[in-house]
Design a protein around this motif. Structure first.
Motif, PDB file in Angstrom:
ATOM      1  N   ILE A  48      27.929  56.244  55.777  1.00 15.14           N
ATOM      2  CA  ILE A  48      29.321  55.940  56.082  1.00 15.14           C
ATOM      3  C   ILE A  48      29.738  54.738  55.243  1.00 15.14           C
ATOM      4  O   ILE A  48      29.040  53.718  55.229  1.00 15.14           O
ATOM      5  N   ALA A  49      30.861  54.839  54.558  1.00 19.37           N
ATOM      6  CA  ALA A  49      31.401  53.708  53.802  1.00 19.37           C
ATOM      7  C   ALA A  49      32.092  52.779  54.793  1.00 19.37           C
ATOM      8  O   ALA A  49      33.191  53.051  55.246  1.00 19.37           O
ATOM      9  N   THR A  50      31.405  51.693  55.167  1.00 20.40           N
ATOM     10  CA  THR A  50      31.946  50.803  56.191  1.00 20.40           C
ATOM     11  C   THR A  50      32.767  49.665  55.608  1.00 20.40           C
ATOM     12  O   THR A  50      33.562  49.055  56.324  1.00 20.40           O
ATOM     13  N   ASP A  51      32.607  49.353  54.316  1.00 15.74           N
ATOM     14  CA  ASP A  51      33.428  48.334  53.672  1.00 15.74           C
ATOM     15  C   ASP A  51      33.303  48.499  52.166  1.00 15.74           C
ATOM     16  O   ASP A  51      32.266  48.926  51.667  1.00 15.74           O
ATOM     17  N   ILE A  52      34.349  48.147  51.470  1.00 17.52           N
ATOM     18  CA  ILE A  52      34.354  48.246  50.010  1.00 17.52           C
ATOM     19  C   ILE A  52      34.906  46.942  49.460  1.00 17.52           C
ATOM     20  O   ILE A  52      35.930  46.450  49.926  1.00 17.52           O
ATOM     21  N   SER A  53      34.210  46.368  48.484  1.00 17.99           N
ATOM     22  CA  SER A  53      34.695  45.150  47.845  1.00 17.99           C
ATOM     23  C   SER A  53      34.752  45.375  46.342  1.00 17.99           C
ATOM     24  O   SER A  53      34.393  46.434  45.846  1.00 17.99           O
ATOM     25  N   ILE A  54      35.151  44.347  45.647  1.00 16.69           N
ATOM     26  CA  ILE A  54      35.251  44.445  44.185  1.00 16.69           C
ATOM     27  C   ILE A  54      33.867  44.569  43.570  1.00 16.69           C
ATOM     28  O   ILE A  54      33.657  45.318  42.633  1.00 16.69           O
ATOM     29  N   ARG A  55      32.901  43.856  44.125  1.00 22.40           N
ATOM     30  CA  ARG A  55      31.567  43.814  43.533  1.00 22.40           C
ATOM     31  C   ARG A  55      30.554  44.745  44.178  1.00 22.40           C
ATOM     32  O   ARG A  55      29.440  44.872  43.701  1.00 22.40           O
ATOM     33  N   GLY A  56      30.903  45.377  45.279  1.00 25.37           N
ATOM     34  CA  GLY A  56      29.938  46.233  45.938  1.00 25.37           C
ATOM     35  C   GLY A  56      30.534  47.069  47.040  1.00 25.37           C
ATOM     36  O   GLY A  56      31.750  47.117  47.224  1.00 25.37           O
ATOM     37  N   VAL A  57      29.658  47.729  47.755  1.00 30.73           N
ATOM     38  CA  VAL A  57      30.078  48.630  48.818  1.00 30.73           C
ATOM     39  C   VAL A  57      29.091  48.497  49.977  1.00 30.73           C
ATOM     40  O   VAL A  57      27.899  48.279  49.766  1.00 30.73           O
ATOM     41  N   GLN A  58      29.619  48.587  51.186  1.00 28.22           N
ATOM     42  CA  GLN A  58      28.766  48.560  52.368  1.00 28.22           C
ATOM     43  C   GLN A  58      28.639  49.985  52.872  1.00 28.22           C
ATOM     44  O   GLN A  58      29.618  50.617  53.252  1.00 28.22           O
ATOM     45  N   LEU A  59      27.414  50.485  52.859  1.00 27.49           N
ATOM     46  CA  LEU A  59      27.135  51.854  53.261  1.00 27.49           C
ATOM     47  C   LEU A  59      26.262  51.833  54.507  1.00 27.49           C
ATOM     48  O   LEU A  59      25.138  51.319  54.463  1.00 27.49           O
ATOM     49  N   SER A  60      26.794  52.352  55.596  1.00 22.39           N
ATOM     50  CA  SER A  60      26.097  52.369  56.884  1.00 22.39           C
ATOM     51  C   SER A  60      25.560  50.985  57.249  1.00 22.39           C
ATOM     52  O   SER A  60      24.451  50.842  57.748  1.00 22.39           O
ATOM     53  N   GLY A  61      26.338  49.961  56.959  1.00 20.46           N
ATOM     54  CA  GLY A  61      25.997  48.599  57.352  1.00 20.46           C
ATOM     55  C   GLY A  61      25.213  47.797  56.335  1.00 20.46           C
ATOM     56  O   GLY A  61      25.048  46.601  56.502  1.00 20.46           O
ATOM     57  N   ALA A  62      24.723  48.406  55.276  1.00 20.55           N
ATOM     58  CA  ALA A  62      23.951  47.688  54.256  1.00 20.55           C
ATOM     59  C   ALA A  62      24.797  47.513  52.994  1.00 20.55           C
ATOM     60  O   ALA A  62      25.412  48.467  52.522  1.00 20.55           O
ATOM     61  N   TRP A  63      24.829  46.272  52.464  1.00 27.15           N
ATOM     62  CA  TRP A  63      25.600  45.999  51.253  1.00 27.15           C
ATOM     63  C   TRP A  63      24.796  46.349  50.009  1.00 27.15           C
ATOM     64  O   TRP A  63      23.610  46.048  49.917  1.00 27.15           O
TER      65      TRP A  63
END
Length: 90
Positions: A48-63
């Motif tokens: 699950i894509a839980t957060d997206i930033s300029i430098r990375g992505v948080q997938l199922s809680g892990a950056w």
């Protein structure tokens, strides 16, 4: 209080161009809280894509940084895209 507001049709073209020029507008590869697939050891895994930033992505809680995701094999919007990337040797 200043709030984060989504872009809308009410913005003029000049306002949109100003936002783009000043680095305030970004295109994300997929939406938040949506399923996507990462490729790990040539196998697709649903996350699950839980957060997206300029430098990375948080997938199922892990950056993950974008470089880490690319080194693992990529992140894809659908399982078909992930399997296609594996078949094409990505």
């Amino acid at each position: 209080m200043i709030k984060t507001l989504p872009l809308s049709k009410n913005y003029t073209l000049d306002q949109l161009n100003h936002l783009i020029d000043t680095g305030h507008v970004f295109v994300t590869p997929f939406g938040l809280n949506r399923t996507c697939y990462i490729v790990v050891n040539h196998k697709p895994f649903m996350v699950i894509a839980t957060d997206i930033s300029i430098r990375g992505v948080q997938l199922s809680g892990a950056w993950y940084t974008w470089e880490d995701v690319e080194a693992m094999g990529g992140v894809y919007e659908s399982e078909f895209e992930a399997l296609s990337a594996i078949a094409n040797g990505a």
